[in-house]
Design a protein around this motif. Structure first.
Motif, PDB file in Angstrom:
ATOM      1  N   GLY B 306       0.818  -1.221   0.000  1.00  0.00           N
ATOM      2  CA  GLY B 306       0.000   0.000   0.000  1.00  0.00           C
ATOM      3  C   GLY B 306       0.845   1.261   0.000  1.00  0.00           C
ATOM      4  O   GLY B 306       0.309   2.371  -0.128  1.00  0.00           O
ATOM      5  N   GLY B 307       2.155   1.128   0.198  1.00  0.00           N
ATOM      6  CA  GLY B 307       3.024   2.313   0.238  1.00  0.00           C
ATOM      7  C   GLY B 307       3.412   2.677   1.659  1.00  0.00           C
ATOM      8  O   GLY B 307       4.168   3.627   1.876  1.00  0.00           O
ATOM      9  N   ARG B 308       2.914   1.912   2.623  1.00  0.00           N
ATOM     10  CA  ARG B 308       3.225   2.226   4.023  1.00  0.00           C
ATOM     11  C   ARG B 308       4.651   1.764   4.343  1.00  0.00           C
ATOM     12  O   ARG B 308       5.038   0.644   4.011  1.00  0.00           O
ATOM     13  CB  ARG B 308       2.221   1.494   4.942  1.00  0.00           C
ATOM     14  N   VAL B 309       5.438   2.658   4.979  1.00  0.00           N
ATOM     15  CA  VAL B 309       6.789   2.265   5.400  1.00  0.00           C
ATOM     16  C   VAL B 309       6.651   1.506   6.715  1.00  0.00           C
ATOM     17  O   VAL B 309       6.308   2.078   7.756  1.00  0.00           O
ATOM     18  CB  VAL B 309       7.710   3.494   5.561  1.00  0.00           C
ATOM     19  N   ALA B 310       6.890   0.184   6.647  1.00  0.00           N
ATOM     20  CA  ALA B 310       6.652  -0.663   7.820  1.00  0.00           C
ATOM     21  C   ALA B 310       7.866  -0.700   8.741  1.00  0.00           C
ATOM     22  O   ALA B 310       7.723  -0.939   9.943  1.00  0.00           O
ATOM     23  CB  ALA B 310       6.309  -2.072   7.348  1.00  0.00           C
TER      24      ALA B 310
END
Ligand code: HEM
Lengths: 267, 416
Positions: B306-310
């Protein structure tokens, strides 16, 4: 640039400027002494210019042929030296001293506006072909520029009523010979560049802007020589041709730097 | 300004309209037709010029060239003595006598110049032939080879490839690199790079060659040239559920140090990485003091689909770091090299054509076509000689040459 190179180069620039002014005064006011002093200043300026190049060579460990500054430094020197060789053989051409000094100053001015950092040779330049390619490139460029200047001198000379036909003829021939010599050097320059490119990039021609413009200017001079040799163009027409053809070469050597500095980037 | 950029950019792609982009224009039909026409015109002109030259030679005729210089002088002595002196002086200037007639001497020089002109135009034909051979047979492409990871010499291994059908049939040959070295100047700019290339063909002893910029290796008729290089860290990325999402060697840009590259993660998402080969901290940020891999540290950002920096962090060579349950292991740093593989049979024609062209032009410049006709008759003072010299090029300079000839004859003659 280091202090030694800077001092030598600025001294050369001062002498070029003196040569330009004195030779111009000499030809406009028919002042023989000023003209002679202007002509004498040019070889001295070239000697200092050469020493500046040598100082840079020692400081960087390689011939000054890499970036825009170094190319202006070397290219302008070739213009001056080719002119000196011509003036020695054909004294009638000496009247072009102010124009040659101005051309050298313009080229040096272009170089001095660029960064002159002392950097070692980049990987692509580490090849024996470099010397062949660059030497012939500057021989070609210098010959074409001096041919155009001598063509201009011819046009200026024949405007006057008292024009000396023999002198005019020699200027015309000198311009034609320089174009022919420049074309031969240009041929070697392009051929050596192509062979080098094959070893470096695995292809001898990629239509990059420098390659394309080199071919365009080579073709322009090919047409130029056909008009002179095959159709027998002489005099004014041939002189205008020499003056007009130099545009392609100036674009190749100096215009391209606004688009890309080297042929194709490595790394 | 935009127009200027387009014009100056002749040769680059993207800026100019397609028909103005030389690479595109050069493969268009009209360009090929023009080249074919040029070849036909060159062949025709060579044939015509050689035939005319041979016919004149057979007839013992000297062509009168374009520009003429005429001089009359009186030489002391009778006809035979004057003629002998004249022949001697003319021969000393490199003219060869052509044909014989009483009271007339015809001579010419510059045959080598003519041969040079023909050689130059024939050289052009060879070059054009070479270009045609290249376009029909050239093979060129790039392999990205990480140290210790040889690749099969087959189309699928290439990142770019022109003329795939011209590759040798796959026979299990593998090419690789090892012992890559890069040298830098004191100011940190790259000055040289080299590696050992390995060639392994089943059933044959392995071969090794040192390659560096401008110094390629040849194998199976193909030229292998080092073109570029970068860093190749061996990385492993394990997510919070213990699944290995990446276990590979990443090929990372060299310049500028710390530039971000993206590596795809299995099952979606990317691992964004920046390599600092000579890591240090400056102004609260990671920087690299040089390009030498003295203390390699990798900055990573784990980005989910989704583009989230985990997860985000830094890991040194030989270590692993766990952030937010995700583990990134930086096993080892190696280099990768971009190796250009090429074969161009047109090159030899191009080289031969260039040699012909350059030598031909040299001859043409050194030996211009010139001819001379001298007629003599007895007169009260000795022998009156009428010289008609003609040249194809550079008449004013030629006039000086003729004057030197006249001066040589006058040493024992009086001017008319
Ligand atoms: C259509 C193809 C061509 C034909 C028919 C042709 C024909 C000729 C002829 C007949 C001459 C002799 C001039 C004379 O002595 O009167 C000549 C000279 C010359 N041509 Fe071409 N040419 C062609 C293509 C080219 C090309 C593409 C170039 C390079 C750009 C070139 C460069 C020269 C040069 C430098 C000379 C003067 C030196 C010499 O006489 O060889 N030619 N050409």
């Amino acid at each position: 640039m280091n202090a030694v190179e800077g001092a030598l180069l600025w001294a050369a620039v001062a002498l070029y400027a003196a040569s330009f002014v004195l030779a111009l005064v000499g030809s406009i006011f028919h002042a023989g002494r000023a003209g002679r002093a202007g002509a004498a200043a040019l070889p001295s300026a070239l000697a200092l210019h050469l020493l500046a190049g040598v100082a840079r060579w020692i400081a960087t460990g390689h011939a000054p042929v890499m970036d825009a500054y170094e190319n202006s430094l070397t290219g302008s020197w070739f213009v001056g030296v080719i002119f000196l060789a011509l003036a020695w053989r054909i004294p009638a051409a000496r009247a072009a001293t102010p124009a040659v000094a101005a051309a050298v100053l313009l080229m040096l001015g272009n170089g001095l506006m660029m960064p002159a950092r002392l950097v070692p040779l980049e990987p692509p330049f580490r090849s024996g072909w470099l010397v062949v390619h660059v030497t012939f490139a500057w021989l070609a460029f210098g010959s074409y520029v001096v041919a155009a200047i001598v063509g201009g001198l011819y046009l200026w000379h024949v405007r006057r009523a008292e024009a000396d036909a023999r002198r005019a003829g020699l200027l015309d021939d000198a311009s034609g010979r320089l174009v022919a010599f420049g074309f031969a050097a240009d041929t070697v320059m392009i051929a050596s560049g192509a062979i080098w490119a094959h070893g470096l990039w695995g292809r001898y021609w990629a239509w990059d802007p420098i390659e394309t413009w080199s071919l365009v200017s080579w073709l322009i001079y090919g047409v130029n020589l056909h008009l002179r040799f095959t159709l027998g163009w002489r005099g004014r027409r041939a002189a205008w041709l020499a003056v007009g053809s130099v545009v392609g070469i100036v674009v190749t050597f100096f215009g391209i730097q606004f688009v890309s500095d080297v042929h194709t980037e490595l790394l | 300004m935009a127009a200027l950029a387009i014009v100056l950019g002749l040769g680059s792609t993207g800026r100019a309209p397609a028909w103005l982009v030389p690479r595109t224009a050069a493969s268009s039909v009209w360009f090929l037709a023009l080249t074919a026409y040029l070849c036909a015109a060159l062949v025709a002109s060579i044939v015509l010029r050689v035939r005319t030259w041979a016919r004149l030679r057979r007839l013992g005729h000297v062509s009168s060239e374009r520009f003429r210089v005429e001089r009359t002088l009186v030489m002391a002595g009778a006809g035979a003595t004057a003629e002998a002196r004249l022949r001697e002086a003319v021969a000393a200037q490199g003219y060869a006598p052509r044909g014989a007639a009483a009271g007339i001497l015809r001579a010419s020089r510059g045959d080598l110049g003519f041969a040079g002109s023909i050689a130059f135009h024939a050289g052009l034909l060879l070059v054009l032939g070479g270009v045609a051979v290249s376009s029909l047979t050239r093979l060129g492409g790039e392999l990205l080879l990480a140290e210790g990871h040889p690749a099969a010499l087959e189309a699928a291994s290439f990142v770019t490839l022109d003329g795939a059908g011209r590759l040798p049939a796959p026979d299990g040959t593998r090419v690789g690199i090892r012992d890559f070295i890069a040298e830098y100047s004191e100011s940190g700019t790259p000055v040289d790079f080299a590696a050992v290339m390995t060639f392994e063909r089943p059933g044959a002893p392995p071969r090794e060659r040192l390659v560096r910029v401008n110094q390629g290796a040849t194998f199976a008729g193909l030229q292998f040239t080092l073109q570029r290089y970068g860093f190749a860290p061996a990385l492993e990325a394990v997510d919070e559920r213990g699944r290995t999402r990446l276990d590979a060697v990443g090929l990372l840009s060299l310049l500028p140090p710390g530039r971000e590259d993206s590596l795809p993660l299995e099952g979606g998402g990317t691992l964004r990485v920046s390599l600092y080969p000579d890591h240090a901290r400056g102004g609260g940020r990671s920087v690299s003091r040089s390009l030498r891999p003295a203390r390699p540290v990798l900055h990573f950002a784990w980005v989910e689909p989704g583009g989230r920096v985990a997860a985000e962090g830094e890991v040194a060579e030989g270590a692993s770091v766990t952030v937010g349950g995700r583990t990134v292991r930086f096993e080892r740093l190696a280099y990768f090299a971009g190796v250009v593989v090429a074969r161009d049979r047109g090159l030899w024609l191009l080289i031969a054509g260039s040699l012909f062209g350059a030598l031909g032009l040299g001859l043409r410049l050194a030996y211009p076509d010139q001819s001379l006709r001298a007629e003599w008759e007895p007169c009260a003072e000795g022998t009156r000689v009428r010289l008609t010299a003609s040249t194809r090029f550079f008449p004013a300079m030629y006039e000086q040459t003729v004057e030197r000839l006249v001066a040589a004859l006058r040493e024992d003659a009086t001017p008319a």
